[in-house]
Design a protein around this motif. Sequence first.
Motif, PDB file in Angstrom:
ATOM      1  N   PRO B  66       0.793  -1.242   0.000  1.00 37.02           N
ATOM      2  CA  PRO B  66       0.000   0.000   0.000  1.00 37.02           C
ATOM      3  C   PRO B  66       0.826   1.294   0.000  1.00 37.02           C
ATOM      4  CG  PRO B  66      -1.008  -1.600   1.445  1.00 37.02           C
ATOM      5  CD  PRO B  66       0.304  -2.195   1.017  1.00 37.02           C
ATOM      6  N   LYS B  67       1.989   1.296   0.648  1.00 41.90           N
ATOM      7  CA  LYS B  67       2.785   2.531   0.679  1.00 41.90           C
ATOM      8  C   LYS B  67       3.243   2.953  -0.710  1.00 41.90           C
ATOM      9  CE  LYS B  67       4.825   2.407   5.296  1.00 41.90           C
ATOM     10  NZ  LYS B  67       6.051   2.028   6.016  1.00 41.90           N
ATOM     11  N   MET B  68       3.338   1.989  -1.616  1.00 46.83           N
ATOM     12  CA  MET B  68       3.837   2.292  -2.962  1.00 46.83           C
ATOM     13  C   MET B  68       2.868   3.161  -3.755  1.00 46.83           C
ATOM     14  SD  MET B  68       5.373  -1.480  -3.854  1.00 46.83           S
ATOM     15  CE  MET B  68       6.133  -1.123  -5.435  1.00 46.83           C
ATOM     16  N   PHE B  69       1.594   3.216  -3.305  1.00 47.16           N
ATOM     17  CA  PHE B  69       0.646   4.073  -4.034  1.00 47.16           C
ATOM     18  C   PHE B  69      -0.095   4.993  -3.069  1.00 47.16           C
ATOM     19  CE2 PHE B  69      -0.897  -0.331  -3.771  1.00 47.16           C
ATOM     20  CZ  PHE B  69      -2.013  -0.186  -2.965  1.00 47.16           C
ATOM     21  N   GLY B  70       0.614   5.381  -1.999  1.00 44.25           N
ATOM     22  CA  GLY B  70       0.095   6.431  -1.127  1.00 44.25           C
ATOM     23  C   GLY B  70      -0.970   6.012  -0.136  1.00 44.25           C
ATOM     24  N   SER B  71      -1.101   4.709   0.104  1.00 42.83           N
ATOM     25  CA  SER B  71      -2.015   4.258   1.148  1.00 42.83           C
ATOM     26  C   SER B  71      -1.166   3.661   2.280  1.00 42.83           C
ATOM     27  CB  SER B  71      -2.988   3.229   0.588  1.00 42.83           C
ATOM     28  OG  SER B  71      -3.903   2.817   1.586  1.00 42.83           O
ATOM     29  N   SER B  72      -1.774   2.955   3.185  1.00 41.91           N
ATOM     30  CA  SER B  72      -1.013   2.253   4.215  1.00 41.91           C
ATOM     31  C   SER B  72      -1.757   0.979   4.573  1.00 41.91           C
ATOM     32  CB  SER B  72      -0.839   3.128   5.450  1.00 41.91           C
ATOM     33  OG  SER B  72      -2.069   3.199   6.149  1.00 41.91           O
ATOM     34  N   TRP B  73      -1.045   0.043   5.167  1.00 48.21           N
ATOM     35  CA  TRP B  73      -1.649  -1.248   5.526  1.00 48.21           C
ATOM     36  C   TRP B  73      -2.851  -1.043   6.436  1.00 48.21           C
ATOM     37  CZ3 TRP B  73      -1.660  -5.663   3.361  1.00 48.21           C
ATOM     38  CH2 TRP B  73      -2.063  -6.806   4.042  1.00 48.21           C
ATOM     39  N   LYS B  74      -2.688  -0.117   7.376  1.00 49.55           N
ATOM     40  CA  LYS B  74      -3.717   0.140   8.379  1.00 49.55           C
ATOM     41  C   LYS B  74      -5.035   0.597   7.747  1.00 49.55           C
ATOM     42  CE  LYS B  74      -4.054   2.838  12.623  1.00 49.55           C
ATOM     43  NZ  LYS B  74      -3.369   3.854  13.442  1.00 49.55           N
ATOM     44  N   LYS B  75      -4.948   1.306   6.625  1.00 47.09           N
ATOM     45  CA  LYS B  75      -6.172   1.869   6.029  1.00 47.09           C
ATOM     46  C   LYS B  75      -7.084   0.794   5.420  1.00 47.09           C
ATOM     47  CE  LYS B  75      -4.704   6.609   5.396  1.00 47.09           C
ATOM     48  NZ  LYS B  75      -4.047   7.565   4.502  1.00 47.09           N
ATOM     49  N   GLY B  76      -6.539  -0.355   5.116  1.00 48.44           N
ATOM     50  CA  GLY B  76      -7.372  -1.477   4.709  1.00 48.44           C
ATOM     51  C   GLY B  76      -7.713  -1.518   3.228  1.00 48.44           C
ATOM     52  N   PRO B  77      -8.270  -2.682   2.793  1.00 54.97           N
ATOM     53  CA  PRO B  77      -8.483  -2.961   1.374  1.00 54.97           C
ATOM     54  C   PRO B  77      -9.266  -1.908   0.588  1.00 54.97           C
ATOM     55  CG  PRO B  77      -8.781  -4.949   2.649  1.00 54.97           C
ATOM     56  CD  PRO B  77      -8.588  -3.841   3.636  1.00 54.97           C
ATOM     57  N   TRP B  80      -6.926   0.779  -0.280  1.00 55.56           N
ATOM     58  CA  TRP B  80      -5.915   0.329  -1.259  1.00 55.56           C
ATOM     59  C   TRP B  80      -6.508   0.325  -2.655  1.00 55.56           C
ATOM     60  CZ3 TRP B  80      -4.965  -4.880   1.741  1.00 55.56           C
ATOM     61  CH2 TRP B  80      -4.551  -4.572   3.048  1.00 55.56           C
ATOM     62  N   ILE B  81      -7.746  -0.194  -2.748  1.00 54.06           N
ATOM     63  CA  ILE B  81      -8.384  -0.300  -4.066  1.00 54.06           C
ATOM     64  C   ILE B  81      -8.584   1.103  -4.649  1.00 54.06           C
ATOM     65  CG2 ILE B  81     -10.511  -1.009  -5.259  1.00 54.06           C
ATOM     66  CD1 ILE B  81     -10.650  -3.322  -3.108  1.00 54.06           C
ATOM     67  N   LYS B  82      -9.007   2.040  -3.790  1.00 52.72           N
ATOM     68  CA  LYS B  82      -9.199   3.422  -4.263  1.00 52.72           C
ATOM     69  C   LYS B  82      -7.878   4.020  -4.730  1.00 52.72           C
ATOM     70  CE  LYS B  82     -12.181   4.343  -0.578  1.00 52.72           C
ATOM     71  NZ  LYS B  82     -12.471   5.288   0.511  1.00 52.72           N
ATOM     72  N   LYS B  83      -6.845   3.867  -3.905  1.00 52.95           N
ATOM     73  CA  LYS B  83      -5.570   4.509  -4.211  1.00 52.95           C
ATOM     74  C   LYS B  83      -4.812   3.809  -5.334  1.00 52.95           C
ATOM     75  CE  LYS B  83      -5.736   7.579  -0.782  1.00 52.95           C
ATOM     76  NZ  LYS B  83      -5.439   7.171   0.610  1.00 52.95           N
ATOM     77  N   ALA B  84      -5.075   2.522  -5.511  1.00 55.28           N
ATOM     78  CA  ALA B  84      -4.354   1.795  -6.565  1.00 55.28           C
ATOM     79  C   ALA B  84      -4.762   2.319  -7.944  1.00 55.28           C
ATOM     80  CB  ALA B  84      -4.601   0.292  -6.454  1.00 55.28           C
ATOM     81  N   GLY B  85      -5.807   3.164  -7.947  1.00 54.97           N
ATOM     82  CA  GLY B  85      -6.091   3.975  -9.133  1.00 54.97           C
ATOM     83  C   GLY B  85      -6.752   3.262 -10.287  1.00 54.97           C
ATOM     84  N   ASP B  86      -7.532   2.244 -10.011  1.00 58.02           N
ATOM     85  CA  ASP B  86      -8.235   1.610 -11.115  1.00 58.02           C
ATOM     86  C   ASP B  86      -9.582   2.288 -11.332  1.00 58.02           C
ATOM     87  OD1 ASP B  86      -6.748  -0.878 -12.208  1.00 58.02           O
ATOM     88  OD2 ASP B  86      -6.318  -0.784 -10.068  1.00 58.02           O
ATOM     89  N   GLU B  87     -10.258   1.898 -12.380  1.00 64.13           N
ATOM     90  CA  GLU B  87     -11.545   2.515 -12.689  1.00 64.13           C
ATOM     91  C   GLU B  87     -12.580   2.175 -11.623  1.00 64.13           C
ATOM     92  OE1 GLU B  87     -13.662   0.583 -15.825  1.00 64.13           O
ATOM     93  OE2 GLU B  87     -12.067  -0.901 -15.982  1.00 64.13           O
TER      94      GLU B  87
END
Lengths: 369, 369
Positions: B66-77, B80-87
């Motif tokens: 998650p840190k690689m795309f501006g999220s963190s483990w603590k913030k949860g899936p 991560w899905i939002k920040k991973a930048g998919d449609e």
Amino acid sequence: MKKKTPARILISSARTAADIRYLCGAEPPETAVFIQKGRTKKLIVSEMEFSRMRRSVNRGIIVLHPKMFGSSWKKGPADWIKKAGDEKRLHVTADFPLGIAEKLRRAGYRLIVSKEPSCPQREIKSGDEISAVQIAQRAAAIAMKTAIKEIASARIGKEKVLRCGKTVLTAEAVRAVIHRALFDLDCTALETIVACGPQSADPHERGEGPLLAGEPIVIDIFPKHASGYWGDLSRTVCRGSAPAELKKMYTAVKAAQAATLKAVKAGAWTDDIHATAAAELDRRGFETDTVNGAPQGFIHGTGHGVGLEIHEAPRISAAGHQNLRAGNVVTIEPGLYYPDIGGVRIEDTIAVTRAGFKFLAPCPKKLEI
Amino acid sequence: MKKKTPARILISSARTAADIRYLCGAEPPETAVFIQKGRTKKLIVSEMEFSRMRRSVNRGIIVLHPKMFGSSWKKGPADWIKKAGDEKRLHVTADFPLGIAEKLRRAGYRLIVSKEPSCPQREIKSGDEISAVQIAQRAAAIAMKTAIKEIASARIGKEKVLRCGKTVLTAEAVRAVIHRALFDLDCTALETIVACGPQSADPHERGEGPLLAGEPIVIDIFPKHASGYWGDLSRTVCRGSAPAELKKMYTAVKAAQAATLKAVKAGAWTDDIHATAAAELDRRGFETDTVNGAPQGFIHGTGHGVGLEIHEAPRISAAGHQNLRAGNVVTIEPGLYYPDIGGVRIEDTIAVTRAGFKFLAPCPKKLEI
């Protein structure tokens, strides 16, 4: 124009089975629905599992199969829930399957996703549960001693490769020794870690190939006893003389574990306990940082609950903030990981008491063997 | 007025991990998110699992933390899905966790629950996959022969209790013999069935206590090999002379398996195959019915797929209707269960071919031993 295909997502999870196991007193089959309304607890299983589950669940649990209330196995959980005749307002867990949720909502159900875990009481172990974890932990300790003995008795061959007679001593061979010992104690283990040298710098690397003298060997044993309860134990050893830096790391981790254990008692905050471990390692000059994209130093939490799951609440890490309570069963496992040296982890599973804690199984801590 | 508490529901499931394992070529950690968009496949894991997973996944899989795309483990899936930048339009599986779905929907995502399995291609095994199941199945056959030898060599003591020397031969002891044999072949098994007499009348009863002569003993071995693939094998034996009715049951089940196997080939319908087994048992006078609330007779499906899961698609039962295809690996396991006699099950795991099928491991079928 080409039709745009949506992305697809899969998320892994396996939480609920342990909760159902806890609430019913018996391991549920692959598919099972548990419904609780006040004191009434129902467990819906297939007709084939019906008699067996009825025999094995706790008193008071009503075991049903779909035909008993006018549904069928084929119709699936949404239909069973509808036909089982409960009210249309339901608390569900955060990992409740979306597909079933949509079917129920279309049928007029209101689903409330609980923010709380569905079995918070699992965090506080009864005496029987602590005994069950202790049995698994004692098995882990016996297996650990057997593994360490095997490594200690190995001869140091050419290029520091460990040998038993003419055979090279490998991670696989030591893992087999561990699994056999666990097996004889009614435990199973799947992912036991025996990681040597650079492999040990990755906390979850299982490890493979020849074991070498003068390198850290991280051994992490987490057996599941036939009772369903787990144990968790890690030690780090080095056959022959350890390099100065490894010795320093080992001393630091051992000191961090001791300092942390001193802080453990009912009422202590989980993040404070983690901070105690982190501070001790930091004070001794071991930095935690990300270097070339890879984290190194003290890169995991200090501990986690152990019970019907190998990792369960409470977590002891920077991310959590809750009070430990008497009856918590947790690991205390500080560690240090550096790609050029390897890893050191020392882990015990303990029961939290009002005044402090109790080790569930003693196991020596010694680096050089 | 007392506040009305909603009922709560738990549903057990563990499907997704095997799909992620298949799509990535490596066992995912406890928490992992897999996102596929066209040919781009991303696997999000914790920072701690990152290096290990990156080393072990198939080529082309992008491993992220998650840190690689501006999220963190603590913030949860959901984060991560939002920040991973998919449609914002996503296909999800029916067992996608509702809690995460709700967070995504609040953030404007449109989730489409797929009616299809997320990896239908898992049903058609490659040559390598068939070999992997075969290794597990051969281990099961070796363990089966060892177990049967143990029972065959037992002495019949007082009250028909089987004995090895001075010790009573129990289900637990035979299970230990089986598990030890499997262990030596890099397999693990948790729930092996050794069920004698009335216990064997319940197809999923594990079995316990002394084994008796003149009673059916159902042995069902399903090991998971280190590769991640399973095998599945059942035999029914009887130490000493079997009662006439048990012999008749055994002959019927063996004939039903033979008739069913004759019907197996690519293109055959799964429900037709099941009907073939059911008809043969029926023709021989063995009725399937519910008596006093308990089902008896041929009370389960004829078979199921075997691969990265012990039970997977295709199912061969009255409930399913699909064509078998070359590369399917399935069990063929008719059985009969009557409370007053016990159970008989004969099960082999086979690979479906265009012209018929191939046994994955031979293992003798003989009732009286």
